[in-house]
Scaffold this active site. Structure first.
Site, PDB file in Angstrom:
ATOM      1  N   TYR A 118       0.866  -1.181   0.000  1.00  0.00           N
ATOM      2  CA  TYR A 118       0.000   0.000   0.000  1.00  0.00           C
ATOM      3  C   TYR A 118       0.899   1.226   0.000  1.00  0.00           C
ATOM      4  O   TYR A 118       1.916   1.258   0.703  1.00  0.00           O
ATOM      5  CB  TYR A 118      -0.880   0.012   1.256  1.00  0.00           C
ATOM      6  N   GLU A 206      -3.387   7.548  -4.025  1.00  0.00           N
ATOM      7  CA  GLU A 206      -3.471   6.319  -3.234  1.00  0.00           C
ATOM      8  C   GLU A 206      -3.304   5.139  -4.183  1.00  0.00           C
ATOM      9  O   GLU A 206      -4.127   4.947  -5.081  1.00  0.00           O
ATOM     10  CB  GLU A 206      -4.801   6.224  -2.487  1.00  0.00           C
TER      11      GLU A 206
END
Ligand code: GDP
Ligand code: MN
Length: 397
Positions: A118, A206
């Site tokens: 991530y 993101e």
């Protein structure tokens, strides 16, 4: 301004960030053509078909599917295009899918050597510095990781005077447990990603997941990119990426009129001048037992035309059961606003079908109250905050 995954990836790619390659398609046939082209170029022959909507969690909702041949590409793309995709981030009705991204499969089936990470880039408002947030726990719900295993989320702050430094990209690659070629690739990936963030005037990146392929390449498999609206004037190329189909219809219309409007779930419409007063008014409505249906800052001018526009926007929301107008007359005089309310009301006639409570405070507030009270219209006036709240409560009861 939020972008689709395929648009976000285009921007990343333009700054040298490695991405999972793909082609966007509006129909099943276009999807097949896209898959053919990707296979010619490189390709394992397998493709992932991904719904392009402004919502995350698409995988969970059935909006991301693997196709092992062209027949499957056609079938899956046909299913996904036109569907109302429901994910943990959409309403229960879901979001209509107008297009899919056909991307080359980069997970090399049966291979256990891939890992998902991530990574996001955003502004830390507390310190005023950009930061990179990253985790070994990619591919899943980061909110859940933050709650259950917060020690697996790392942050790296960037000093604006120096920019991202090489030791920081190495630290990130190290914390992600990488070595050798993958380590090097990750440092390049992070550096390019950060440059892309700054240069594109974004307010959020993101990337979940960032993938390490079995041949140790690092690439963005997903991309959520938000461009700072205040920078769009110098980003005409990005401004044209706006997809109004993805945005709230009433908000789009209100913004076109220069009204600062945010749609909410409640039953009391608000018409207010100034963002601070608008926030306080929303509190007031809650205290009186209602729920705000919207945030609306009409700005400095509150003449009849403006008030009418605001009325029409607020009344597009079928949940609105009452409207509270709360205006402070500092530069704008209250009696002029009151006249604006009366004129707009008369102009709109039956279009106004809910009770209206008006609180005007400031210059000429007393004249304004008289004007409202003597108008003969179904408008309740108030001077004090509490009085306005009580009147809202009374009409909702
Ligand atoms: P999201 O669910 O909206 O976040 O969409 P993502 O783009 O993150 O995709 C969801 C999941 O699909 C990812 O976490 C991956 O596990 C999987 N996925 C994405 N691309 C591929 C691919 O090329 N091959 C395979 N096998 N899985 C993929
Ligand atoms: Mn994702």
């Amino acid at each position: 301004m939020n972008l689709h995954e395929y648009q976000g990836k285009e921007i990343l790619n333009s700054f040298g960030v490695r991405i999972q390659r793909g082609i966007v398609a509006q129909t099943a046939d276009e999807a097949v053509a896209a898959a053919k082209k990707l296979t010619e170029d490189t390709g394992t022959g397998w493709h992932v078909i991904k719904a392009q909507v402004h919502a995350g969690g698409r995988g969970k909702g059935g909006g991301v599917k693997l196709a092992k041949n062209l027949d499957q590409v056609k079938e899956i793309a046909g299913q996904i295009i036109g569907m109302d995709l429901v994910t943990p981030q959409t309403s229960a009705e879901g979001k209509r899918v107008h297009q899919v991204l056909v991307a080359e499969d980069v997970y090399y089936p049966g291979d256990s050597e891939t890992s998902e990470f991530y990574m996001s880039v955003l502004l830390n408002r507390a310190t005023g510095k950009n930061m990179i947030m990253y985790s070994t726990e990619g591919g899943m719900d980061i909110e859940e990781v933050a709650e259950k295993t917060p020690h697996l989320i790392f942050t790296e702050e960037i000093d604006p005077a120096t920019g991202l430094l090489p030791f920081q990209t190495r630290k990130i690659a190290f914390n992600l447990g990488l070595s050798g070629k993958a380590f090097k690739e990750m440092t390049k990936f992070v550096a390019a990603l950060y440059t892309a963030y700054v240069e594109s005037d974004s307010s959020l990146f993101e990337i979940n997941p960032v993938l390490k392929t079995s041949d140790d390449l690092i690439m963005a498999v997903d991309a959520k990119v938000t461009i700072d609206d205040n920078a769009l004037y110098r980003r005409k190329d990005y401004a044209s990426m706006r997809d109004l189909r993805e945005e709230n219809e009433i908000e789009v219309e209100a913004n076109a009129l220069g009204l600062n409007y945010v749609d909410l779930d409640g039953n009391v419409g608000c018409m207010v001048n100034g963002a601070g007063l608008a926030m306080a008014t929303m509190d007031l409505i809650k205290m009186s037992g209602g729920e705000p249906a919207n945030f609306l800052d009409v700005g400095g001018t509150a003449d009849a035309k403006r008030v009418e526009e605001a009325f029409r926007i607020i009344l597009k929301d079928p949940n609105v059961k009452a409207i509270l107008i709360n205006i402070f007359g500092g530069i704008v005089r209250c009696d002029r606003v009151a006249q604006g309310v009366v004129d707009a009301y008369k102009n709109m006639g039956d279009a106004i079908n809910v009770p209206i409570i008006v609180r005007l405070q400031g210059t000429n507030a007393d004249i304004a109250k008289e004007l409202i009270d003597n108008s003969g219209l179904d408008v309740l006036s108030a001077t004090a905050f509490k009085e306005a709240a009580d009147k809202v409560k009374a009409v909702l009861a």
